[in-house]
Design a protein around this motif. Structure first.
Motif, PDB file in Angstrom:
ATOM      1  N   LYS A  54       0.792  -1.160   0.051  1.00 21.25           N
ATOM      2  CA  LYS A  54       0.046   0.088   0.024  1.00 21.25           C
ATOM      3  C   LYS A  54       0.707   1.191  -0.092  1.00 21.25           C
ATOM      4  N   LYS A  55       0.855   1.759  -0.974  1.00 21.62           N
ATOM      5  CA  LYS A  55       1.568   3.290  -1.150  1.00 21.62           C
ATOM      6  C   LYS A  55       1.045   4.391  -0.380  1.00 21.62           C
ATOM      7  N   SER A  70      -5.126  11.563   7.536  1.00 25.93           N
ATOM      8  CA  SER A  70      -5.349  12.040   6.251  1.00 25.93           C
ATOM      9  C   SER A  70      -4.807  11.142   5.136  1.00 25.93           C
ATOM     10  N   MET A  71      -4.357   9.863   5.571  1.00 27.61           N
ATOM     11  CA  MET A  71      -3.638   8.979   4.771  1.00 27.61           C
ATOM     12  C   MET A  71      -4.485   8.203   3.731  1.00 27.61           C
ATOM     13  N   LYS A  72      -4.121   8.252   2.471  1.00 31.01           N
ATOM     14  CA  LYS A  72      -4.813   7.521   1.403  1.00 31.01           C
ATOM     15  C   LYS A  72      -3.834   6.345   0.805  1.00 31.01           C
ATOM     16  N   PHE A  73      -4.368   5.294   0.235  1.00 30.74           N
ATOM     17  CA  PHE A  73      -3.370   4.444  -0.083  1.00 30.74           C
ATOM     18  C   PHE A  73      -3.773   3.778  -1.558  1.00 30.74           C
ATOM     19  N   GLU A  74      -2.550   3.496  -2.260  1.00 33.43           N
ATOM     20  CA  GLU A  74      -2.855   2.764  -3.494  1.00 33.43           C
ATOM     21  C   GLU A  74      -2.211   1.472  -3.386  1.00 33.43           C
ATOM     22  N   SER A  75      -2.969   0.288  -3.478  1.00 32.47           N
ATOM     23  CA  SER A  75      -2.433  -1.038  -3.310  1.00 32.47           C
ATOM     24  C   SER A  75      -2.048  -1.629  -5.013  1.00 32.47           C
ATOM     25  N   ALA A  76      -1.047  -2.329  -4.739  1.00 34.96           N
ATOM     26  CA  ALA A  76      -0.289  -3.142  -5.931  1.00 34.96           C
ATOM     27  C   ALA A  76       0.367  -4.385  -5.521  1.00 34.96           C
ATOM     28  N   ILE A  77       0.416  -5.176  -6.253  1.00 36.93           N
ATOM     29  CA  ILE A  77       1.265  -6.466  -5.820  1.00 36.93           C
ATOM     30  C   ILE A  77       2.685  -6.032  -6.779  1.00 36.93           C
ATOM     31  N   LYS A  78       3.726  -6.183  -5.957  1.00 35.41           N
ATOM     32  CA  LYS A  78       5.240  -5.769  -6.272  1.00 35.41           C
ATOM     33  C   LYS A  78       5.885  -6.674  -5.720  1.00 35.41           C
ATOM     34  N   ASP A  79       7.249  -6.905  -6.434  1.00 35.03           N
ATOM     35  CA  ASP A  79       8.247  -7.551  -6.045  1.00 35.03           C
ATOM     36  C   ASP A  79       9.046  -6.727  -5.086  1.00 35.03           C
ATOM     37  N   PHE A  80       9.752  -7.623  -3.859  1.00 36.98           N
ATOM     38  CA  PHE A  80      10.064  -6.663  -2.863  1.00 36.98           C
ATOM     39  C   PHE A  80      11.272  -6.181  -3.471  1.00 36.98           C
ATOM     40  N   THR A  81      12.152  -6.692  -4.262  1.00 35.92           N
ATOM     41  CA  THR A  81      13.529  -6.069  -4.734  1.00 35.92           C
ATOM     42  C   THR A  81      13.216  -4.839  -5.476  1.00 35.92           C
ATOM     43  N   GLU A  82      12.079  -4.497  -5.798  1.00 35.89           N
ATOM     44  CA  GLU A  82      11.697  -3.056  -6.145  1.00 35.89           C
ATOM     45  C   GLU A  82      12.054  -1.963  -5.317  1.00 35.89           C
ATOM     46  N   PHE A  83      12.192  -2.364  -3.929  1.00 39.37           N
ATOM     47  CA  PHE A  83      12.537  -1.426  -2.899  1.00 39.37           C
ATOM     48  C   PHE A  83      13.895  -1.305  -2.384  1.00 39.37           C
TER      49      PHE A  83
END
Length: 326
Positions: A54-55, A70-83
Motif C-alpha cells: 500500500k503506497k 489524512s492517509m490514502k493508499f494505492e494498493s499494488a502487487i510488487k516484487d520486494f526487490t523493487e524497494f
C-alpha cells in the motif's frame, strides 16, 4: 528512494505515540516513496518474494496525528526487490516463515534489521549471550525449562531478589519479581510459564539489579552508536518501567560508562546486521535488547524539548544503506 515498512495493520497504529509512524512520516517528508504491508500480505510467486503493498499518499503536515488520519493508499502487487530499504516493524515475536521468505532476498534489499540478524537476535537468548558470569554487561542469567535448575541457580548465587519472565514477552508483560523469602511461590509461577501452552517453553531467571525500582534507561542505538536515551520510571506500586505497562519517561543524559557499554554492545549488533536497536540498561547493566520494532521515539522527543530523533535514525540508516550498495 523507495521505502517499505513491514508492520502491523494501519488501523492498529496509535498515532499519538507510535514510533513506526514517526519513521514513516520522516521518510515521506524527505520525498521518498513509502509503502507498507503486513506479514500476512507477503507471498512467493515464480521464485520471487512479492507482496500486496500500500503506497502512502497523505497531505503535508507537521502533526503526526493529522498525517495519520489524512492517509490514502494505492494498493499494488510488487516484487520486494523493487524497494531500496525495508523496515521490519512487525511486533514480536518474529514469524519464522516471514524470515524464511525474506532471507531469500536479503542480499538484494537493505533490511532494517537484517533478516539473518533478526533470526539470530530476535529473542532474549541473544541478550543472554553477553553474560560472562561476572555481570560485566548483563546480570547473571539462566534460560531453562527446568524448575529445579532455577531453584539451584537462585540458591547458589544467593540472590536476594530475582526476575522471572517469559522468553517471548514484550512491553514488560509477564515479568515477575521474586524475593528470596517468597521463593515458595516459585514452582507454581514457573510451572505456569513453562507449561501454559501444553508444550514446555523455556523461561528466563535473572538476578535483580539494584536500582531497578527507580526505572531503566532505554538507549536508541543505530549503527552501533548510542544516539539518544530516556529514563523510564515505573508507575507507583509496579516494578516494570515499560511505558506500555504504565511507566513514564524523563530525560536522561548518558554518562561515559553507559556510552562505552552501548558501543561495546553495538559493535556486535552492527556485525550481526542489527542496525537499529533499543538497549535497556539498569545501573550500568544491559537487561534487554529490542531488535524487533524498537520504540521510544515519541517519549524521547517529548522529554528532550521536541527533538526529532527520527531524523538522526534515518540519517544514520541512509549511511549504512550507502555501505550496503557500495
Amino acid at each position: 528512494m523507495k521505502i517499505c515498512f513491514v508492520m502491523y495493520a494501519w488501523n492498529k497504529v496509535e498515532p499519538s505515540k507510535d514510533s513506526t509512524l514517526r519513521l514513516i512520516k520522516e521518510c515521506v517528508d524527505r520525498g521518498f516513496e513509502v509503502s507498507y504491508l503486513t506479514k500476512n500480505e507477503i507471498s512467493i510467486s515464480k521464485g520471487k518474494v512479492i507482496g500486496n503493498f500500500k503506497k502512502l499518499i497523505g497531505k503535508e503536515t507537521n502533526d503526526c496525528v493529522e498525517f495519520y488520519n489524512s492517509m490514502k493508499f494505492e494498493s499494488a502487487i510488487k516484487d520486494f526487490t523493487e524497494f531500496d530499504m525495508v523496515f521490519m516493524r512487525a511486533d514480536p515475536p518474529v514469524d519464522p516463515l516471514l524470515l524464511n521468505m525474506l532471507e531469500l532476498i536479503e542480499d538484494k534489499v537493505f533490511f532494517v534489521n537484517k533478516i539473518s540478524g533478526l533470526r539470530k537476535a530476535n529473542n532474549k537468548i541473544y541478550a543472554a549471550s553477553f553474560d560472562d558470569g561476572n555481570e560485566t554487561i548483563v546480570p547473571q542469567t539462566l534460560i531453562t525449562k527446568d524448575i529445579d535448575l532455577i531453584k539451584l541457580f537462585v540458591e547458589e548465587n544467593n540472590f536476594d531478589k530475582f526476575i522471572i519472565k517469559p522468553l517471548d514477552g514484550m512491553g514488560g508483560k509477564g515479568v515477575v519479581l521474586f524475593e528470596r523469602k517468597s521463593v515458595g511461590n516459585l514452582s507454581s509461577i514457573c510451572d505456569f510459564y513453562i507449561n501454559h501452552t501444553g508444550v514446555p517453553q523455556p523461561i528466563i531467571c535473572q538476578n535483580y539489579i539494584e536500582g531497578a525500582e527507580k526505572g531503566d534507561v532505554r538507549v536508541i542505538v543505530v549503527n552501533g552508536e548510542p544516539i539518544g536515551a530516556i529514563m523510564r520510571v515505573p508507575a507507583e506500586g509496579d516494578h516494570r518501567s515499560n511505558i506500555s505497562a504504565g511507566g513514564s519517561a524523563i530525560q536522561h543524559i548518558l554518562d561515559d560508562y553507559e556510552i562505552e557499554l552501548c558501543r561495546k554492545i553495538g559493535k556486535k549488533l552492527n556485525e550481526d546486521g542489527i542496525y537499529f536497536c533499543g538497549v535497556d540498561l539498569i545501573n550500568h547493566k544491559m537487561v534487554e535488547l529490542n531488535v524487533v520494532s524498537p520504540g521510544g521515539v515519541v517519549p524521547h522527543n517529548r522529554v528532550n524539548n521536541n527533538e526529532v530523533i527520527q531524523k538522526q535514525i534515518v540519517d544514520a540508516l541512509l549511511e549504512k544503506y550507502k555501505e550496503f550498495k557500495a
